[in-house]
Write an enzyme that holds these catalytic residues in place. Structure first.
Site, PDB file in Angstrom:
ATOM      1  N   GLU A   1       8.893   7.260  -7.888  1.00 39.10           N
ATOM      2  CA  GLU A   1       8.796   7.202  -6.435  1.00 39.10           C
ATOM      3  C   GLU A   1       9.972   7.822  -5.685  1.00 39.10           C
ATOM      4  O   GLU A   1       9.781   8.409  -4.621  1.00 39.10           O
ATOM      5  CB  GLU A   1       8.639   5.729  -6.010  1.00 39.10           C
ATOM      6  CG  GLU A   1       7.362   5.068  -6.478  1.00 39.10           C
ATOM      7  CD  GLU A   1       6.123   5.659  -5.841  1.00 39.10           C
ATOM      8  OE1 GLU A   1       6.181   6.083  -4.673  1.00 39.10           O
ATOM      9  OE2 GLU A   1       5.079   5.707  -6.519  1.00 39.10           O
TER      10      GLU A   1
ATOM     11  N   SER B   1     -22.758 -56.076 -10.948  1.00 42.40           N
ATOM     12  CA  SER B   1     -21.981 -57.225 -11.422  1.00 42.40           C
ATOM     13  C   SER B   1     -20.504 -56.925 -11.605  1.00 42.40           C
ATOM     14  O   SER B   1     -19.703 -57.851 -11.766  1.00 42.40           O
ATOM     15  CB  SER B   1     -22.560 -57.736 -12.748  1.00 42.40           C
ATOM     16  OG  SER B   1     -23.867 -58.250 -12.550  1.00 42.40           O
TER      17      SER B   1
END
Length: 885
Positions: free
Chosen positions: A91, A510
């Site tokens: 770059e 229950s």
């Protein structure tokens, strides 16, 4: 030089100066025009890179990631030097020498523009790319380019070269949702950037120019050309030597897509944590790099997931095979690519893979998998045991041939099973003494008897399976502070995002009874109190509705001790007990466990668990029995760290403190009931004058977040004596009651209660050890019936056992300490009264020991003196035979 030539030269000089001045004025004008709109470069120092939200278990296993951008910021000191040189070669090799703008690069860009008539390159330096990525758009306009140049000059004045490079390394987009090179390294290679080699670094360095064009996944050939060009540039610049260049330029392209690997599969937990993070931080939770540390234990979570899936598959298998999920037409079978696409659209659920039947023989199937492989399902691998589903209560006969059920084009589910040949050999030899003790001869030639064999490869088998139609959930809490240690909201999150642990309000049946029994014990009843287990009918005021509650099985035991009534789950005893206590009084007591009164029906049906509650609420209630009588609140998020690792949130849960003084303990004191009166009422109860609401109550889910006050102490909600007695009674549910299957765990510190609702439609088991409080539920989202032979003990309890066996492995047994006010007395089990010989032992509060039995009394008679003798005054009541029923 002639005068004419001199004048011409002078004119050119003036023109040049004028042109330069005009250019300078133009640039100055542009600068003055654009300067006010430029952002502050100083903000780059405080820039927050968008980093996704990550969710971890308490042992720091990654369980979720949320956010559009995958990013893993790293410092310049963590970045390999040779990789930095690869970036510079690709770059901007003059990065460390220019001042932010490369005149040579810009002139090259202008020349290309004049020659081609279009923009070929921007001549951008790394600094200019940082300016564009942080502040500007990527549109190709001259104004944007001027802004970029000006910003680059400013950036170079404010930041060092290493700071600029670090911003670039972490910000740049590199394809496949990866921002920054560390994230890209994980996407393309599944490793940190520091773990890659030179060829891979060069491949990565080629991505910023055009992430789609030079993507090694989408365009491997073009990416290879770009990589090799970068390697050559590195050689020319002296960054690498000839040997490194040759080795790297011949390396193959090894990139492949690596989705974010989670350390553990806990999507329901991840989603709960995500919601809480958004509540805390808003939408910034997805971008500011928060790390959510949950209370979940990864080992327990894995055990919970496996236990729930096995339990649901076991239930499903008991009710028959429902057939293929779908049947494809003949034309689709001929198109291999379309077939693979279709299979890949069908999610893998619970580890069960979709497959298409391509051929059927009487004793086997040939099927194609989503990876194009063709495998066989043999008769013994699930086909021979098939019995077709007819209804929840009926199955058809076993298949005699696979052709009776299957045809080409059927989409079915398979489970992959690994078979270890070595394990098979060891099992086969386990009964042969010689084979078991005689090992291979390491000195024998290959092929000779006794020569060591090559390690056999593990082979795979494919077994027929099906995704369960029923659903379930499991939630497990730490009793000391309510921390969620494991939570599974359904069979598979990909099948349904509905979290049944926190959102499914169902009738607990229950399993709710222990809270009513605890209210009775707290108000003066004992485990030996006698309540009449006999038929009872309730009529509403308008006489149009009649409620005839029954026991499971339809039998009645007559006068029954509370302990036995609980472990035998006698409905009539619970109803009579509640009526004797009074509904409002019982509801006030039950509220202490964290249940919302508005969710509880105000009638006698609550004794049978008719009010809809979530599994996490039930687990919270049972945690009070496990921790000695304290109420805790479930919580999931322990702490949240910011992107720098600093804590920005810490949970402050209610926490049990046994050594602390008991503030407000007077709130637990009640005026004792007149036990003789209430037990007479319970023995022959009259129909309720209050209309009974028979409608099912459905409520919205409740999830309690941890308090943000200073870490508070968990409040005591039941006395130590009541907790100890209830713990003993709930342990009997496992020792001799409806939870006997849990005896397989061979632990004495486990307790709990089954629950089954009418239909049955809901199956529960809620229980605990002092280490964990865990609740499990099985049912249909559609509220369909589970089947007449399914109960809490058959559908939900096995899941609880499976999980708790793994969760408690290696942990010592723990028991609640016996309070000073508890005594053990021998009683007659038929009367609940003290006896001098025979009978059984029972535990009592010292001030509630029953009197000695007489020939005339079968009802409990109480004395405040535990050492009452036969001569001591006692209250007695003669019981008539007709009072029994």
């Amino acid at each position: 030089m002639s005068e004419k030539a001199r004048n011409r030269l002078l004119s050119l000089l003036w023109l040049a100066l004028a042109g330069a001045a005009a250019t300078a004025m133009a640039f100055a004008s542009i600068y003055l025009y654009l300067k006010p709109g430029l952002p502050s470069v100083e903000s780059l120092r405080d820039i927050r890179l968008q980093t996704p939200l990550r969710v971890y278990s308490r042992d720091l296993k990654l369980i979720g990631e949320f956010g559009e951008k995958r990013r893993n910021p790293i410092g310049i000191e963590q970045t390999p030097e040779l990789f930095v040189k690869a970036i510079l070669a690709a770059e901007d090799d003059g990065f460390y020498s220019h001042r932010g703008v490369s005149i040579k690069g810009l002139m090259r860009a202008v020349t290309q523009l004049l020659q081609s008539g279009s923009i070929q390159s921007g001549g951008s330096t790394l600094t200019m790319q940082v300016a564009r990525n942080f502040f500007l758009s990527r549109e190709q306009r001259f104004v944007r380019k001027f802004n970029e140049i000006l910003l680059s000059l400013q950036i170079e004045q404010e930041l060092s070269k290493d700071e600029i490079l670090e911003l670039y390394i972490n910000k740049i987009f590199l394809g496949n949702r990866a921002y920054g090179f560390q994230a890209a390294a994980h996407v393309y290679y599944g490793r940190d950037i520091s773990e890659l080699n030179l060829a891979q670094w060069a491949m990565m360095a080629g991505l910023p120019k055009a992430p789609s064009t030079y993507n090694p996944l989408a365009n491997p050939s073009r990416a290879l050309v770009r990589r090799n060009w970068i390697l050559r540039r590195m050689l020319e610049l002296g960054y690498i030597d000839q040997a490194d260049y040759k080795n790297s330029i011949t390396a193959p392209v090894t990139a492949r897509h690596h989705p974010r690997d989670l350390d553990m599969d806990a999507p329901y937990i991840a989603e709960m944590a995500r919601k809480e993070a958004v509540e805390l931080f808003g939408d910034s939770a997805y971008t500011d790099g928060y790390q959510v540390i949950t209370t979940v234990d990864s080992r327990l979570q894995q055990a919970a997931q496996e236990a729930l899936q096995r339990g649901l598959e076991s239930y499903d298998g008991r009710h028959g095979y429902r057939g293929p999920e779908q049947r494809l037409n003949e034309e689709l079978l001929q198109d291999s690519d379309q077939l693979v696409d279709l299979l890949n659209e069908i999610p893998i659920l619970g580890g069960l893979e979709p497959a298409v039947v391509t051929a059927v023989e009487p004793k086997k199937l040939q099927v194609q998998l989503r990876d194009r492989r063709v495998v066989e399902v043999l008769w013994e691998n699930g086909l021979e045991s098939i019995r077709p589903f007819l209804s929840e209560n009926a199955r058809g006969p076993r298949l005699q041939s696979a052709e009776e059920m299957f045809a080409p084009g059927d989409v079915i589910r398979l489970r992959r099973v690994e078979i270890d040949p070595q394990a098979e050999i060891e099992v086969a030899n386990s009964g042969d003494e010689g084979a078991a003790t005689q090992g291979p001869d390491p000195f024998a030639d290959p092929g000779e008897p006794g020569a060591p064999l090559e390690e056999p490869e593990v082979r795979e088998e494919w077994h027929l399976a099906q995704v369960p139609a029923a659903q379930g959930t499991l939630v497990s809490l730490a009793p000391e502070d309510g921390a969620i240690r494991a939570l599974v909201g359904g069979y598979d999150f990909r099948q349904s995002h509905f979290n049944r642990a926190t959102q499914a309000a169902r009738q607990p049946g229950s399993s709710f009874k222990p809270f009513i029994y605890a209210a009775a014990i707290e108000r003066g009843y004992t485990a030996a109190s006698m309540i009449n287990d006999a038929p009872i009918i309730f009529e509403q005021a308008n006489l149009q509705d009649v409620w005839r509650p029954e026991n499971d099985g339809g039998d009645f035991l007559g006068p029954t001790r509370l302990r036995k009534a609980l472990y035998r789950s006698r409905n009539m005893v619970s109803i009579r007990l509640l009526q004797a206590l009074g509904i409002d009084s019982a509801l006030s007591f039950v509220e202490r466990f964290g249940f919302e009164r508005s969710k509880l029906a105000r009638n006698l049906t609550i004794a049978l668990g008719s009010s809809a509650l979530t599994p996490v609420e039930m687990a919270r209630g049972y945690a009070a029995f496990a921790n000695g009588g304290y109420r805790v609140e479930p919580y999931l998020v322990d702490k949240v760290l910011d992107v720098n690792g600093d804590a920005v949130y810490r949970a402050l849960p209610l926490t049990v403190c046994r050594d602390c003084p008991e503030p407000g303990s007077e709130e637990l004191q009640h005026e004792p009931l007149d036990l003789e009166e209430v037990q007479m009422e319970a023995a022959a109860i009259e129909p309720s004058e209050e209309p009974v609401d028979l409608r099912t109550l459905h409520v919205n889910p409740v999830y309690s977040e941890s308090s943000e006050q200073a870490r508070p102490r968990a409040p005591r909600v039941i006395s130590p004596e009541t907790t100890y007695i209830m713990d003993s009674m709930l342990k009997d549910v496992i020792k001799k009651g409806t939870g006997r299957k849990a005896l397989v765990m061979k632990r004495g510190d486990i307790a709990g209660k089954t629950g089954t609702t009418n239909g049955p439609r809901d199956a529960w088991f809620s229980g605990y050890s002092p280490h964990l409080a865990t609740s499990t539920w099985v049912g249909f989202d559609s509220n369909d019936e589970l089947g007449k032979n399914e109960f809490g003990g058959s559908a939900a309890l096995p899941i609880w056992i499976d999980f708790m066996t793994a969760a408690l492995e290696g942990l010592p047994e723990r028991h609640l300490p016996q309070p000073d006010g508890i005594v053990t007395v021998r009683i007659n089990p038929n009367t609940g009264l003290r006896t001098s010989g025979g009978g059984m032992f029972e535990i009592f509060r010292a001030d509630r020991v029953p009197g000695r039995e007489s020939y005339r009394s079968i009802s409990p008679v109480y004395s405040n003196d535990p050492d009452t003798s036969d001569e001591s005054p006692r209250r007695e009541r003669e019981s008539l035979p007709e009072e029994l029923f």
